[in-house]
Design an enzyme around this catalytic site. Structure first.
Site, mmCIF file in Angstrom:
data_model
loop_
_atom_site.group_PDB
_atom_site.id
_atom_site.type_symbol
_atom_site.label_atom_id
_atom_site.label_comp_id
_atom_site.label_asym_id
_atom_site.label_seq_id
_atom_site.Cartn_x
_atom_site.Cartn_y
_atom_site.Cartn_z
ATOM 1 N N GLY A 88 0.840 -1.204 0.000
ATOM 2 C CA GLY A 88 0.000 0.000 0.000
ATOM 3 C C GLY A 88 0.871 1.247 0.000
ATOM 4 O O GLY A 88 1.890 1.290 0.673
ATOM 5 N N ARG B 242 -24.028 7.493 13.398
ATOM 6 C CA ARG B 242 -23.591 7.388 12.001
ATOM 7 C C ARG B 242 -22.175 6.830 11.965
ATOM 8 O O ARG B 242 -21.443 6.940 12.944
ATOM 9 C CB ARG B 242 -23.584 8.777 11.331
ATOM 10 N N ASP C 2 0.099 1.220 9.130
ATOM 11 C CA ASP C 2 -0.326 0.397 10.273
ATOM 12 C C ASP C 2 0.720 0.384 11.398
ATOM 13 O O ASP C 2 0.426 -0.019 12.511
ATOM 14 C CB ASP C 2 -0.592 -1.045 9.822
ATOM 15 N N GLU D 101 -10.217 -1.222 11.560
ATOM 16 C CA GLU D 101 -10.941 -2.129 10.655
ATOM 17 C C GLU D 101 -10.831 -3.596 11.093
ATOM 18 O O GLU D 101 -11.708 -4.404 10.814
ATOM 19 C CB GLU D 101 -10.435 -1.990 9.220
ATOM 20 N N GLN E 290 -6.464 8.104 4.596
ATOM 21 C CA GLN E 290 -5.345 8.011 5.545
ATOM 22 C C GLN E 290 -3.999 7.809 4.853
ATOM 23 O O GLN E 290 -2.956 8.061 5.423
ATOM 24 C CB GLN E 290 -5.570 6.842 6.512
ATOM 25 N N ARG E 291 -4.055 7.289 3.637
ATOM 26 C CA ARG E 291 -2.794 7.040 2.943
ATOM 27 C C ARG E 291 -2.466 8.151 1.948
ATOM 28 O O ARG E 291 -1.376 8.176 1.378
ATOM 29 C CB ARG E 291 -2.870 5.696 2.193
HETATM 30 O O1 F6P Z 1 -0.956 -1.357 4.127
HETATM 31 C C1 F6P Z 1 -1.826 -1.773 5.120
HETATM 32 C C2 F6P Z 1 -3.170 -1.228 4.921
HETATM 33 O O2 F6P Z 1 -3.106 0.129 5.156
HETATM 34 C C3 F6P Z 1 -4.188 -1.958 5.810
HETATM 35 O O3 F6P Z 1 -4.433 -1.325 7.028
HETATM 36 C C4 F6P Z 1 -5.395 -2.017 4.936
HETATM 37 O O4 F6P Z 1 -6.191 -3.136 5.271
HETATM 38 C C5 F6P Z 1 -4.815 -2.157 3.578
HETATM 39 O O5 F6P Z 1 -3.624 -1.416 3.597
HETATM 40 C C6 F6P Z 1 -5.720 -1.719 2.450
HETATM 41 O O6 F6P Z 1 -5.020 -1.813 1.257
HETATM 42 P P1 F6P Z 1 -5.592 -1.680 -0.220
HETATM 43 O O7 F6P Z 1 -5.092 -0.382 -0.743
HETATM 44 O O8 F6P Z 1 -5.010 -2.829 -0.961
HETATM 45 O O9 F6P Z 1 -7.086 -1.696 -0.123
#
Ligand code: F6P
Length: 369
Positions: free
Chosen positions: A13, A286, A147, A242, A294-295
């Protein structure tokens, strides 16, 4: 002067801070003074899309160049400010039991004349790096994962930026939650480790925080919410990872399909909780899934700086020919850890010292246990 060609890739990711690490690997290895001191002239080749790029970049084929990006100071000049990864990424596992392509990777590394590989990734990407290292490839690694569950390092790129996103989004939610006297359940990433939920929830001042390391009781959440309202609370923010589970239940899986490392896509715990809480408490609830927000986005100052330090340290390892190691952070210092030591281990929240199982929140004692 000796010549040395280094390949660099990002896998798994994406997250903020990757481009800063790439920039500093490039800048440090191509630095004129350092090259003279090291009596080595370096060439840095970016490999596109993680391990997928090394499976595909077969120099005997005409399209190998499509998977390669020669990098120099001009190319990477502004990269430390940019989110994601300019090299692209994938979740390709060359050692997948269903489709083992590791021989291709080994052949291509040799064919491309790569003297060393810098792999930037989390447990899956670095698991591949470790296997390649055991097969004789000169690999060094840089930790990244929002993570923050990589073993052997207190920090992994992307985490702090993700915490900032969680905190900012919850600040935004608070105003509307308060106006409507609603409960908001905020679902964060964090498949096995609760660091994002715990430290994001602590930063944002969440009322309840639920982590994968400690199974929760819905009844207890409802009791905490109703007690809070009796004491005058107008709204609540509940942060849930999650991968968190109700006691006696399993993980919430959104997609049964698996990636090449065997991971299913998680999701749905936030919706489940919102339904359960509103049904039992009759308070409007809700849910919100923060998901890939987050990324995304530009790296915060900390990720830019840590990307810089990790990138420089990775070059130090290459210069010292100290391969098979991941650069790490612990006790305020950049260090290293053998790649083989991190495989199959994760860094999880220590419930006994870092989580309050009565309040479902962060600890309220730090110096005393
Ligand atoms: O890299 C880990 C993560 O951030 C996890 O917390 C999450 O489940 C996953 O990536 C989601 O990744 P993708 O972009 O493949 O949906």
């Amino acid at each position: 002067m000796r010549k040395s060609r280094i390949g660099i890739l990002t896998g798994g990711g994406d997250c903020a801070g990757l481009n800063s690490a790439i920039k500093w690997v490039v800048k440090t290895s191509l630095d004129d003074r350092l090259q003279r001191e090291r009596d080595t002239s370096y060439e840095i080749i970016g490999i596109r899309d993680g391990w997928k790029g090394l499976v595909a970049a077969d120099p005997s084929r005409g399209d190998a160049q499509e998977w390669l990006m020669p990098l120099d100071q001009n190319v990477v000049r502004t990269w430390d400010r940019l989110g994601g990864t300019m090299l692209g990424t994938s979740r390709t596992n060359p050692y997948s039991p269903k489709n083992d392509q590791s021989r291709k990777v080994l052949g291509n590394i040799q064919g491309l004349g790569l003297d060393a590989i810098v792999a930037i990734g989390g447990e899956d990407t670095l698991g591949v790096a470790s296997k390649l290292s055991q097969e004789g490839v000169s690999v060094v690694a840089i930790p990244k994962t929002i993570d923050k569950d990589l073993w052997g390092t207190d920090y992994a790129l992307g985490f702090e930026t993700a915490l900032n996103v969680i905190t900012e989004e919850i600040d935004r939610l608070r105003t509307t939650a308060g106006s409507h006297k609603r409960i908001f359940v905020v679902e964060t990433m964090g498949r096995t480790a609760g660091w994002l939920a715990l430290e994001g929830g602590e930063s944002a001042g969440a009322f309840i925080i639920l982590i994968p390391e400690y199974d929760f009781s819905v009844q207890k959440i409802n009791d905490l919410v109703l007690e809070g309202r009796r004491q005058g609370a107008r709204y609540e923010i509940i942060v849930v990872a999650e991968g968190a589970k109700p006691s006696g239940g399993g993980e919430f899986i959104r997609d049964q399909g698996e990636d090449s490392f065997g991971h299913k896509i998680l999701g749905g715990i936030g919706d489940y909780l919102a339904t359960e809480i509103s049904g039992a408490t009759k308070l409007e609830t809700r849910s919100l899934v923060l998901s890939h927000l987050q990324r995304g986005g530009a790296p915060c100052a900390y990720d830019r700086r840590m990307g810089r330090y990790f990138g420089i340290a990775a070059v130090d390892l290459i210069v010292a020919r100290d391969f098979g190691k991941m650069v790490s952070y612990g006790n305020g210092r950049i260090g290293t850890v053998p790649l083989k030591d991190i495989v199959g281990r994760l860094s999880l929240v220590d419930v006994a010292t870092q989580y309050d199982t009565e309040r479902y929140n962060g600890r309220r004692t730090i110096l005393s246990r």
